[in-house]
Design a protein around this motif. Structure first.
Motif, PDB file in Angstrom:
ATOM      1  N   ILE A 102       0.865  -1.183   0.000  1.00  0.00           N
ATOM      2  CA  ILE A 102       0.000   0.000   0.000  1.00  0.00           C
ATOM      3  C   ILE A 102       0.896   1.226   0.000  1.00  0.00           C
ATOM      4  O   ILE A 102       2.121   1.113  -0.011  1.00  0.00           O
ATOM      5  CB  ILE A 102      -0.926  -0.001   1.239  1.00  0.00           C
ATOM      6  CG1 ILE A 102      -0.097   0.001   2.522  1.00  0.00           C
ATOM      7  CG2 ILE A 102      -1.884  -1.187   1.208  1.00  0.00           C
ATOM      8  CD1 ILE A 102      -0.938   0.156   3.778  1.00  0.00           C
ATOM      9  N   LYS A 103       0.299   2.401   0.030  1.00  0.00           N
ATOM     10  CA  LYS A 103       1.086   3.626   0.041  1.00  0.00           C
ATOM     11  C   LYS A 103       1.996   3.667   1.274  1.00  0.00           C
ATOM     12  O   LYS A 103       1.532   3.532   2.395  1.00  0.00           O
ATOM     13  CB  LYS A 103       0.172   4.847   0.049  1.00  0.00           C
ATOM     14  CG  LYS A 103       0.929   6.167  -0.003  1.00  0.00           C
ATOM     15  CD  LYS A 103      -0.030   7.346   0.051  1.00  0.00           C
ATOM     16  CE  LYS A 103       0.753   8.661   0.041  1.00  0.00           C
ATOM     17  NZ  LYS A 103      -0.139   9.838   0.139  1.00  0.00           N
ATOM     18  N   ASP A 104       3.285   3.798   1.025  1.00  0.00           N
ATOM     19  CA  ASP A 104       4.318   3.933   2.072  1.00  0.00           C
ATOM     20  C   ASP A 104       4.553   2.657   2.862  1.00  0.00           C
ATOM     21  O   ASP A 104       5.325   2.664   3.816  1.00  0.00           O
ATOM     22  CB  ASP A 104       3.983   5.058   3.068  1.00  0.00           C
ATOM     23  CG  ASP A 104       3.932   6.413   2.417  1.00  0.00           C
ATOM     24  OD1 ASP A 104       3.150   7.246   2.885  1.00  0.00           O
ATOM     25  OD2 ASP A 104       4.685   6.616   1.427  1.00  0.00           O
ATOM     26  N   GLY A 105       3.901   1.530   2.520  1.00  0.00           N
ATOM     27  CA  GLY A 105       4.125   0.352   3.348  1.00  0.00           C
ATOM     28  C   GLY A 105       3.473  -0.895   2.783  1.00  0.00           C
ATOM     29  O   GLY A 105       3.276  -1.032   1.571  1.00  0.00           O
ATOM     30  N   VAL A 106       3.148  -1.820   3.697  1.00  0.00           N
ATOM     31  CA  VAL A 106       2.592  -3.111   3.320  1.00  0.00           C
ATOM     32  C   VAL A 106       1.381  -3.408   4.195  1.00  0.00           C
ATOM     33  O   VAL A 106       1.268  -2.897   5.315  1.00  0.00           O
ATOM     34  CB  VAL A 106       3.665  -4.219   3.474  1.00  0.00           C
ATOM     35  CG1 VAL A 106       3.991  -4.436   4.928  1.00  0.00           C
ATOM     36  CG2 VAL A 106       3.230  -5.523   2.835  1.00  0.00           C
ATOM     37  N   GLN A 107       0.447  -4.249   3.662  1.00  0.00           N
ATOM     38  CA  GLN A 107      -0.756  -4.598   4.433  1.00  0.00           C
ATOM     39  C   GLN A 107      -0.979  -6.111   4.380  1.00  0.00           C
ATOM     40  O   GLN A 107      -1.011  -6.712   3.307  1.00  0.00           O
ATOM     41  CB  GLN A 107      -1.982  -3.896   3.876  1.00  0.00           C
ATOM     42  CG  GLN A 107      -3.267  -4.192   4.657  1.00  0.00           C
ATOM     43  CD  GLN A 107      -4.466  -3.507   4.041  1.00  0.00           C
ATOM     44  OE1 GLN A 107      -5.006  -3.979   3.053  1.00  0.00           O
ATOM     45  NE2 GLN A 107      -4.849  -2.373   4.622  1.00  0.00           N
ATOM     46  N   PHE A 108      -1.082  -6.744   5.559  1.00  0.00           N
ATOM     47  CA  PHE A 108      -1.434  -8.154   5.667  1.00  0.00           C
ATOM     48  C   PHE A 108      -2.920  -8.248   6.027  1.00  0.00           C
ATOM     49  O   PHE A 108      -3.405  -7.504   6.889  1.00  0.00           O
ATOM     50  CB  PHE A 108      -0.597  -8.851   6.744  1.00  0.00           C
ATOM     51  CG  PHE A 108       0.819  -9.123   6.338  1.00  0.00           C
ATOM     52  CD1 PHE A 108       1.178 -10.337   5.783  1.00  0.00           C
ATOM     53  CD2 PHE A 108       1.794  -8.141   6.484  1.00  0.00           C
ATOM     54  CE1 PHE A 108       2.481 -10.580   5.408  1.00  0.00           C
ATOM     55  CE2 PHE A 108       3.105  -8.379   6.110  1.00  0.00           C
ATOM     56  CZ  PHE A 108       3.456  -9.614   5.561  1.00  0.00           C
ATOM     57  N   THR A 109      -3.628  -9.184   5.362  1.00  0.00           N
ATOM     58  CA  THR A 109      -5.056  -9.372   5.620  1.00  0.00           C
ATOM     59  C   THR A 109      -5.287 -10.818   6.061  1.00  0.00           C
ATOM     60  O   THR A 109      -4.877 -11.767   5.376  1.00  0.00           O
ATOM     61  CB  THR A 109      -5.888  -9.082   4.373  1.00  0.00           C
ATOM     62  OG1 THR A 109      -5.589  -7.768   3.911  1.00  0.00           O
ATOM     63  CG2 THR A 109      -7.380  -9.188   4.682  1.00  0.00           C
ATOM     64  N   ILE A 110      -5.924 -10.986   7.225  1.00  0.00           N
ATOM     65  CA  ILE A 110      -6.250 -12.315   7.767  1.00  0.00           C
ATOM     66  C   ILE A 110      -7.769 -12.487   7.724  1.00  0.00           C
ATOM     67  O   ILE A 110      -8.508 -11.675   8.294  1.00  0.00           O
ATOM     68  CB  ILE A 110      -5.744 -12.469   9.213  1.00  0.00           C
ATOM     69  CG1 ILE A 110      -4.222 -12.268   9.273  1.00  0.00           C
ATOM     70  CG2 ILE A 110      -6.131 -13.829   9.772  1.00  0.00           C
ATOM     71  CD1 ILE A 110      -3.684 -12.226  10.702  1.00  0.00           C
TER      72      ILE A 110
END
Length: 828
Positions: free
Chosen positions: A810-818
């Protein structure tokens, strides 16, 4: 008539109630909410556990807020960002510690509300710094606040000052050796050391600096607020301020400023200076030397001058009698040190005594101790002329023949020559005289029941000046008194070296040494014999051991062959079904073991967290012990203080025990599934790492929806969350991200509960996104990662919990979805 009107207006101005607000000020309070900035300056100003403003300055401010019904909002401010917060309108008012009421383009300082002593702190093992001379050309740390450093630089130009943003940075610089010491107030540094469990520092009370002053600092763009605060401070009574002071401080660590009335301030403004008479030759109390006032009383007068801010002009006299005469004739406003007598009240008033000295009798060393001075019938006793106790002793001891002396030294010389039996004086005068010239020939042989109670004498036609000096005398601290007495009185003892005793002791030790040497030589002979016999026994044992070992190996080989053949027969008898079941069970056990290995891979980080949480209570316990020792050395140890420290110690040890239980539960492998709360699991996981993340300024923002209860293995889900959050932490540290933030969001989406974990650490290379869930794949150094964390997280979510684990940039980073299926969930 005009003159009368003018006098009326002047008195109306002087005695008007300065705490009454104008209509404009009342309107301002009605239409504004004051944003109060709070920095971590315990116990002056800080946020307590309920996130409420607390401390001495805020108790003072609270009196003003209640009096005028001011609406306020609390704002947490970092020490180094105070000016920025004012400039951007984030705060309107803040309690501020400063050396002096310095000018500032951002705000205005209120009247001074407190003085706080500042001393030097060094490392515990530093024994090279004892005085100011030892820190010349050395570097010391001090927190940078507006106007807090300039005066120290001026007074101590040979000390290099390193400005820091907060106490944490100052302590770190000291412990790592970047600076030799910290200049700070004990009452401010104490809480930091307790909360951060920092040990290895010690205070140097003798290396003290100009005290810091505490003000309320208001925004310059809001002059009405400044006026309201000033009027509020003027309305606070001495009793109210004293109660708050006693609640928060030891008297030797801080002191209230001298609080004068408007009438007294106007008097001093008009008077400009105070004429002072002294005893020109009465050491160590005082004397005139090179046209200057020196001695114990002189040091007190210097302290008084500093508090009043006007000079004391010395009126020189030839002797004590002339000094008294000058006061009678009004040539002097005050007499620095004098005893209250009925005769002197005809022309002087007296403050409360500020020096008390027992009266003693000095005689030759041949005189035995005199328990009752009334037995000295017809003895010639010397006492100085025109001293208050001259007439008192004449009255109380009529059988003693009193001989007037011009000076103490004259009387002591006559006692030495036998012309007088003894000389009456104080124990301080004796200590000083013995130090200078009379030690060895004279001694103290008796003590009077009376004491010399010495005050400041004030001309009796000036009651305002008397009130001012009574306040000055009341403001003297125990620390000031102790320092002044130590500076002027220290009796030196000299002993003759006893050579006869020396040679006797030396001969005794030589004899003991010879006995030890003889015994040692005998022991050496026996040891050599025993060693020879021991070597022979060991040789025989080694030969026997080799024979036994060869025979044992032959028997073991035969047994192994027999066991191997037996095992082959047993394996052939096993059915295919049992072997398949065993293989399935083995795979399950291996999977559980792999999960545990993944946890153990994080063990180093978790142990670091345990150490981080234990370091605080351990240091606090150490600080409690040091504080008890300091209280004991200051004579301030009482039952209430001991009880408070015991309660605090129990709380700290309970905290340590709770920490161990939390981490023990985390590493306990799950045996059975059970119901657990998604929100509780997230909160508990964050609790385990919170202190570690705060030490790196990493913020965790939680936005949790309505709670859900799931049936499964709680610690495995906690491990998944921990793996993902820790990876974010490592990325923050590797990329040196400013304002690092981790956001955790939960929400229910139809048949699933969704947990979103995102950061601003810069994201993952797109070419690596598909590989991060593969076993043993890692972007970290070999000693920082195993490559099992995300692989095991994937297995736990998708196999054990029948869910799904995804990742995207994502913008400026990362996203983990559980995603976890809701079919197996129950709403709480």
């Amino acid at each position: 008539m005009k003159f009368i009107v003018f006098i009326f207006l002047v008195f109306s101005f002087l005695y008007a109630d300065t705490s009454v607000l104008t209509q404009k000020e009342k309107e301002w309070i009605k239409n504004n909410t004051v944003k109060v900035g709070i920095t971590d300056l315990y116990p002056l100003s800080y946020l307590n556990k309920e996130y409420q403003k607390d401390g001495f300055a805020n108790d003072i401010l609270e009196l003003i807020i209640k009096k005028y019904q001011i609406k306020t909002r609390t704002v947490d401010v970092n020490q180094g960002n105070i000016e920025f917060a004012f400039e951007n309108g984030e705060i309107d008012l803040i309690p501020l510690v400063n050396n002096s009421n310095a000018k500032s383009k951002f705000g205005s300082y209120s009247s001074e509300i407190l003085q706080v002593n500042r001393i030097l702190f060094v490392k515990q093992d530093n024994n090279s710094i004892e005085t100011f001379d030892d820190i010349k050309n050395k570097k010391v740390a001090i927190i940078n606040q507006p106007g807090s450093i300039e005066n120290i630089r001026k007074k101590h130009p040979d000390i290099t000052i390193l400005e820091t943003n907060d106490m944490r940075e100052s302590v770190e610089k000291l412990l790592e050796g970047s600076v030799s010491g910290i200049i700070a107030s004990p009452i401010i540094i104490q809480r930091f050391l307790e909360e951060n469990l920092t040990i290895g520092l010690k205070a140097m009370p003798l290396i003290s600096f100009e005290p810091s002053n505490l003000y309320l600092f208001t925004n310059k763009k809001k002059p009405e607020l400044y006026s309201i605060i000033e009027k509020g401070l003027n309305s606070i009574t001495i009793k109210e301020e004293k109660e708050i002071f006693d609640k928060w401080f030891l008297k030797d660590l801080a002191k209230l400023p001298l609080k004068l009335t408007k009438e007294e301030l106007a008097y001093l403004e008009k008077k400009k200076s105070i004429n002072m008479c002294v005893d020109p030759d009465w050491m160590p109390f005082e004397k005139i030397q090179n046209h200057k006032h020196v001695g114990i009383a002189a040091d007190y007068m210097k302290d008084f001058q500093k508090k009043l801010g006007i000079p004391f002009d010395l009126i020189e006299s030839q002797n004590w009698t002339q000094s008294l005469d000058y006061v009678k004739k009004r040539n002097c406003d005050i007499l620095a040190l004098v005893m209250d007598t009925e005769k002197r009240r005809e022309y002087m008033n007296f403050t409360k005594p500020y020096i008390t000295a027992p009266l003693v009798l000095v005689t030759k060393r041949t005189v035995t101790f005199i328990s009752d001075l009334k037995t000295l019938k017809d003895k010639k006793i010397g006492i100085q002329k025109d001293f208050a106790y001259n007439e008192i002793i004449r009255k109380n001891y009529p059988n003693i023949e009193i001989i007037n002396q011009e000076h103490l030294r004259n009387g002591l010389e006559k006692v030495e020559r036998g012309e007088l039996f003894g000389q009456v004086t104080t124990h301080l005068n004796v200590a000083y005289a013995f130090q200078e010239e009379f030690y060895g020939s004279l001694q103290i042989s008796g003590k009077f029941d009376d004491e010399w109670k010495l005050s400041v004498g004030v001309r009796n036609d000036d009651l305002i000046l008397l009130n001012i000096f009574n306040k000055l005398v009341s403001s003297i601290s125990e620390q000031t008194t102790q320092k002044i007495m130590n500076d002027w009185v220290s009796v030196k003892y000299e002993k003759v070296f006893d050579y006869e005793l020396f040679w006797k002791v030396t001969a005794f030790f030589v004899f003991i040494l010879l006995v030890i040497l003889y015994t040692y030589m005998l022991q050496r002979r026996y040891i050599k014999k025993l060693t020879r016999v021991k070597d022979e026994i060991e040789m025989l044992n080694s030969t026997l051991e080799k024979k036994v070992q060869i025979r044992t190996q032959e028997l073991e080989l035969s047994n192994k062959e027999l066991k191997f053949k037996t095992q082959e027969l047993e394996n052939l008898n096993d059915t295919l079904d049992s072997r398949i079941k065993e293989e399935i069970n083995n795979r399950k056990r291996q999977e559980q073991l792999l999960i545990q290995q993944s946890k153990l891979a994080e063990m180093g980080e978790m142990i670091s967290m345990i150490a981080h949480q234990w370091r605080q209570p351990l240091s606090a316990l150490s600080t409690i012990i040091q504080n008890i020792h300091l209280r004991y050395s200051l004579g301030k140890l009482d039952k209430d203080y001991i009880e408070n420290q015991r309660v605090l110690s129990n709380a700290l040890t309970e905290k340590m025990s709770t920490t161990i239980e939390d981490f023990r539960n985390f590493f306990k492998p799950n045996k059975e599934k059970h119901l657990f709360s998604i929100n509780d699991t997230i909160n508990q996981t964050i609790f385990l790492i919170d202190d570690s993340f705060k030490s790196h300024s990493i913020k965790i923002d939680k936005q949790l929806s309505k709670d859900i209860t799931i049936y499964g293995f709680e610690s495995e889900l906690s491990q998944v969350l921990l793996n993902i959050i820790k990876n974010s932490k490592d990325a923050f540290l590797d990329n040196q991200v400013e304002n690092p933030l981790i956001r955790i969001l939960t929400k229910q989406v139809e048949t699933h509960i969704k947990i979103l974990i995102s950061d601003n650490a810069g994201g993952i290379n797109e070419s690596l996104l598909d590989k991060i869930f593969e076993p043993y794949f890692t972007t970290k150094d070999s000693f920082n990662g195993t490559g099992l964390g995300l692989y095991m997280s994937k297995i736990i979510i998708e196999q054990n919990m029948r869910g799904e684990l995804k990742v995207k940039n994502i913008k400026d980073g990362v996203q983990f979805t559980i995603y976890i299926p809701i079919s197996k969930l129950k709403k709480r």
